[in-house]
Write an enzyme that holds these catalytic residues in place. Structure first.
Site, mmCIF file in Angstrom:
data_model
loop_
_atom_site.group_PDB
_atom_site.id
_atom_site.type_symbol
_atom_site.label_atom_id
_atom_site.label_comp_id
_atom_site.label_asym_id
_atom_site.label_seq_id
_atom_site.Cartn_x
_atom_site.Cartn_y
_atom_site.Cartn_z
ATOM 1 N N GLU A 170 0.837 -1.214 0.000
ATOM 2 C CA GLU A 170 0.000 0.000 0.000
ATOM 3 C C GLU A 170 0.867 1.258 0.000
ATOM 4 O O GLU A 170 0.546 2.247 0.658
ATOM 5 C CB GLU A 170 -0.921 0.030 1.223
ATOM 6 C CG GLU A 170 -1.744 -1.201 1.415
ATOM 7 C CD GLU A 170 -3.015 -1.187 0.603
ATOM 8 O OE1 GLU A 170 -3.296 -0.150 -0.012
ATOM 9 O OE2 GLU A 170 -3.694 -2.218 0.561
ATOM 10 N N THR A 197 5.245 2.058 -0.241
ATOM 11 C CA THR A 197 6.325 1.749 0.704
ATOM 12 C C THR A 197 6.567 2.937 1.644
ATOM 13 O O THR A 197 6.132 4.059 1.393
ATOM 14 C CB THR A 197 7.647 1.442 -0.040
ATOM 15 O OG1 THR A 197 8.115 2.654 -0.636
ATOM 16 C CG2 THR A 197 7.477 0.370 -1.105
HETATM 17 C C1 FAD Z 1 2.175 -9.492 1.449
HETATM 18 C C2 FAD Z 1 1.890 -8.509 0.345
HETATM 19 C C3 FAD Z 1 0.594 -8.338 -0.110
HETATM 20 C C4 FAD Z 1 0.311 -7.455 -1.162
HETATM 21 N N1 FAD Z 1 -0.967 -7.353 -1.623
HETATM 22 C C5 FAD Z 1 -1.208 -6.607 -2.756
HETATM 23 C C6 FAD Z 1 -2.514 -6.600 -3.363
HETATM 24 O O1 FAD Z 1 -3.473 -7.193 -2.844
HETATM 25 N N2 FAD Z 1 -2.687 -5.934 -4.537
HETATM 26 C C7 FAD Z 1 -1.661 -5.267 -5.147
HETATM 27 O O2 FAD Z 1 -1.895 -4.689 -6.224
HETATM 28 N N3 FAD Z 1 -0.426 -5.243 -4.592
HETATM 29 C C8 FAD Z 1 -0.172 -5.904 -3.418
HETATM 30 N N4 FAD Z 1 1.094 -5.915 -2.856
HETATM 31 C C9 FAD Z 1 2.186 -5.240 -3.564
HETATM 32 C C10 FAD Z 1 2.697 -3.997 -2.860
HETATM 33 O O3 FAD Z 1 1.745 -2.962 -2.931
HETATM 34 C C11 FAD Z 1 4.047 -3.633 -3.489
HETATM 35 O O4 FAD Z 1 4.964 -4.590 -2.999
HETATM 36 C C12 FAD Z 1 4.502 -2.235 -3.172
HETATM 37 O O5 FAD Z 1 3.724 -1.289 -3.858
HETATM 38 C C13 FAD Z 1 5.973 -2.005 -3.538
HETATM 39 O O6 FAD Z 1 6.251 -2.454 -4.822
HETATM 40 P P1 FAD Z 1 7.508 -3.431 -5.073
HETATM 41 O O7 FAD Z 1 7.461 -4.511 -4.071
HETATM 42 O O8 FAD Z 1 7.514 -3.775 -6.499
HETATM 43 O O9 FAD Z 1 8.782 -2.549 -4.712
HETATM 44 P P2 FAD Z 1 9.538 -1.509 -5.675
HETATM 45 O O10 FAD Z 1 8.583 -0.522 -6.219
HETATM 46 O O11 FAD Z 1 10.384 -2.267 -6.622
HETATM 47 O O12 FAD Z 1 10.468 -0.775 -4.616
HETATM 48 C C14 FAD Z 1 11.688 -1.364 -4.132
HETATM 49 C C15 FAD Z 1 12.365 -0.360 -3.222
HETATM 50 O O13 FAD Z 1 12.661 0.836 -3.973
HETATM 51 C C16 FAD Z 1 12.088 1.958 -3.331
HETATM 52 N N5 FAD Z 1 11.637 2.915 -4.347
HETATM 53 C C17 FAD Z 1 10.788 2.678 -5.386
HETATM 54 N N6 FAD Z 1 10.596 3.808 -6.081
HETATM 55 C C18 FAD Z 1 11.314 4.776 -5.467
HETATM 56 C C19 FAD Z 1 11.497 6.166 -5.703
HETATM 57 N N7 FAD Z 1 10.895 6.806 -6.698
HETATM 58 N N8 FAD Z 1 12.326 6.861 -4.873
HETATM 59 C C20 FAD Z 1 12.929 6.236 -3.838
HETATM 60 N N9 FAD Z 1 12.800 4.918 -3.560
HETATM 61 C C21 FAD Z 1 11.981 4.202 -4.369
HETATM 62 C C22 FAD Z 1 10.933 1.429 -2.519
HETATM 63 O O14 FAD Z 1 10.629 2.287 -1.439
HETATM 64 C C23 FAD Z 1 11.472 0.078 -2.056
HETATM 65 O O15 FAD Z 1 12.260 0.264 -0.912
HETATM 66 C C24 FAD Z 1 1.374 -6.725 -1.757
HETATM 67 C C25 FAD Z 1 2.676 -6.880 -1.247
HETATM 68 C C26 FAD Z 1 2.938 -7.740 -0.207
HETATM 69 C C27 FAD Z 1 4.341 -7.879 0.313
#
Ligand code: FAD
Length: 393
Positions: A372, A374
């Site tokens: 939701e 990070t």
């Molecule tokens: C248990 C679980 C349940 C979930 N359920 C759902 C769901 O029901 N539906 C759904 O759609 N999603 C769901 N998610 C996904 C979740 O919303 C994403 O994991 C989250 O949005 C982060 O995306 P990512 O994991 O790809 O990380 P990334 O976007 O790849 O980020 C990796 C790191 O880079 C950092 N970062 C990224 N962009 C920037 C920036 N511009 N500047 C600085 N730092 C940055 C982030 O803060 C993070 O530390 C779920 C995740 C988990 C773990």
């Protein structure tokens, strides 16, 4: 389990006085249900990495699905503070249970209620409210997490229907969902929301295994291979990223409350233990270093309670902005994670066992601080509110 069922929630600033009788009745009912139905089984389900699916119907029965959705669509017609308190009590039980209620309410019922046709509302909302059917929310993709606007999942117009192609990853409840709210780009590159039903040809939902966090919650993929979506299943009243983002605002708001429940559970267990555990001839509660941990935890919980209450009041008045919600989600989840870690230390070796809830909450909160939006992204949203400059782009 006795340590969690003998529960005295902290209320140092008499925040209870800010709640109406209805709020307190709802909170009490959910707290009793968590004591009866969640706490006795949750460690076992976490150990087995299994979602206690039998609780879905009970969550519907206690009104945890769509509490702010009007009665005519099966909701309870309550305000946003009541919704927040429900999330708080559920997450005191376990983040996996709160996540199921959050997804069903804010990410499935909310978009249908807010952006759906009258027919869609009447068809799906009452069944979602009662727990007869389960929904999930497909926004995140394998290569697009924090940046959902770059999604590549597409719908192609075929006259009387669309063809949906692409994949979503990290989707809570995807493997058990009867319906999915899916966000995809149309032929004009505009993001559209749609209701995709289980069993449609070309839709698969494999489970994601190996999680050390949110073990009592199912997470999986949604894979679309030429899935035929009738035009009537498109959410007609929203276009663009504001559709999914407004759902996330509702869910993040609930998380700001939910995290308080996890923190309160850890705090209560630590207070109780510290008074009973004798070292060097005295309870460890008599030691200044342990009192420091407890005093700081209570201070942070109190600040989080006030932040959530004020945010709820603003949301009831339609004045809570996404940036306000970001601040509360970010602050309260970090607060809960720090309290889970610090209170675990108060318990020494016992703190790593499943006789106490700290390790489970701590592991769960590692997901909550990421999903939701990070922790970093919410900080940058606050930075944007201050400077007018979106540094995340
Ligand atoms: C248990 C679980 C349940 C979930 N359920 C759902 C769901 O029901 N539906 C759904 O759609 N999603 C769901 N998610 C996904 C979740 O919303 C994403 O994991 C989250 O949005 C982060 O995306 P990512 O994991 O790809 O990380 P990334 O976007 O790849 O980020 C990796 C790191 O880079 C950092 N970062 C990224 N962009 C920037 C920036 N511009 N500047 C600085 N730092 C940055 C982030 O803060 C993070 O530390 C779920 C995740 C988990 C773990």
């Amino acid at each position: 389990m006795a340590s969690t069922i003998e529960y005295t929630p902290p209320d140092h600033y008499l925040v209870d006085e800010l709640f109406t009788d209805e709020h307190k009745i709802v909170r009490g009912a959910i707290r009793d249900w968590v004591n009866k139905s969640v706490l006795p089984v949750i460690e076992d389900y976490c150990n087995r990495a299994e979602f206690p699916r039998h609780l879905i119907k009970e969550l519907g029965d206690i009104g945890a699905f769509g509490p702010f959705i009007p009665n005519e669509y099966g909701g309870a017609g309550m305000d946003h503070i009541a919704y927040g308190l429900i999330m708080q009590e559920l997450e005191r039980g376990d983040t996996g249970i709160r996540s199921a209620a959050s997804v069903q309410t804010s990410l499935v019922m909310y978009p249908i209620f807010q952006f759906g046709s009258e027919e869609q509302k009447r068809n799906y909302l009452p069944r979602l409210a009662s727990g007869e059917i389960i929904g999930c929310f497909g926004l995140t993709e394998p290569n697009h997490g924090s940046d959902p606007g770059s999604m590549v999942t597409r719908i192609t117009d075929k006259g009387d229907h669309y063809l949906l192609n692409g994949a979503k990853l990290w989707i809570t409840n995807s493997t058990i969902a009867d319906i999915s709210i899916v966000w995809a780009k149309d032929d004009n590159n505009v993001i559209r929301g749609m209701i995709v039903e289980k069993g449609w040809e070309g839709l698969t939902a494999p489970e994601t295994h190996g999680k050390w966090s949110l073990r009592a919650s199912v997470t999986g993929e949604l894979v679309f291979d030429n899935v035929k979506v009738p035009k009537d299943n498109i959410l007609p009243n929203v276009k663009g990223l504001k559709g999914p983002l407004s759902c996330l605002s509702s869910a993040r708001y609930g998380i700001a409350w939910g995290a308080i429940g996890a923190a309160m559970d850890c705090f209560d267990a630590a207070v109780r233990y510290s008074k009973e555990r004798i070292q060097f001839g005295k309870p460890i509660a008599a030691k200044q270093l342990q009192q420091k941990k407890l005093a700081e935890a209570l201070t942070e919980i109190t600040k989080a309670q006030l932040l959530a209450w004020r945010l709820g009041s603003l949301r009831n008045q339609g004045k809570a902005t996404p940036a306000m919600i970001s601040m509360a989600k970010r602050n309260n989840v970090e607060m809960a994670l720090n309290i889970a870690r610090d209170t675990r230390q108060i318990l020494g070796a016992m703190g790593i066992t499943n006789d106490y809830p700290m390790m489970r909450h701590m592991m769960n909160l590692e997901s909550v601080i990421t999903y939701e939006g990070t922790h970093d992204i919410h900080l940058l949203i606050t930075g944007e509110a201050i400077t007018g400059i979106p540094a995340y782009k």
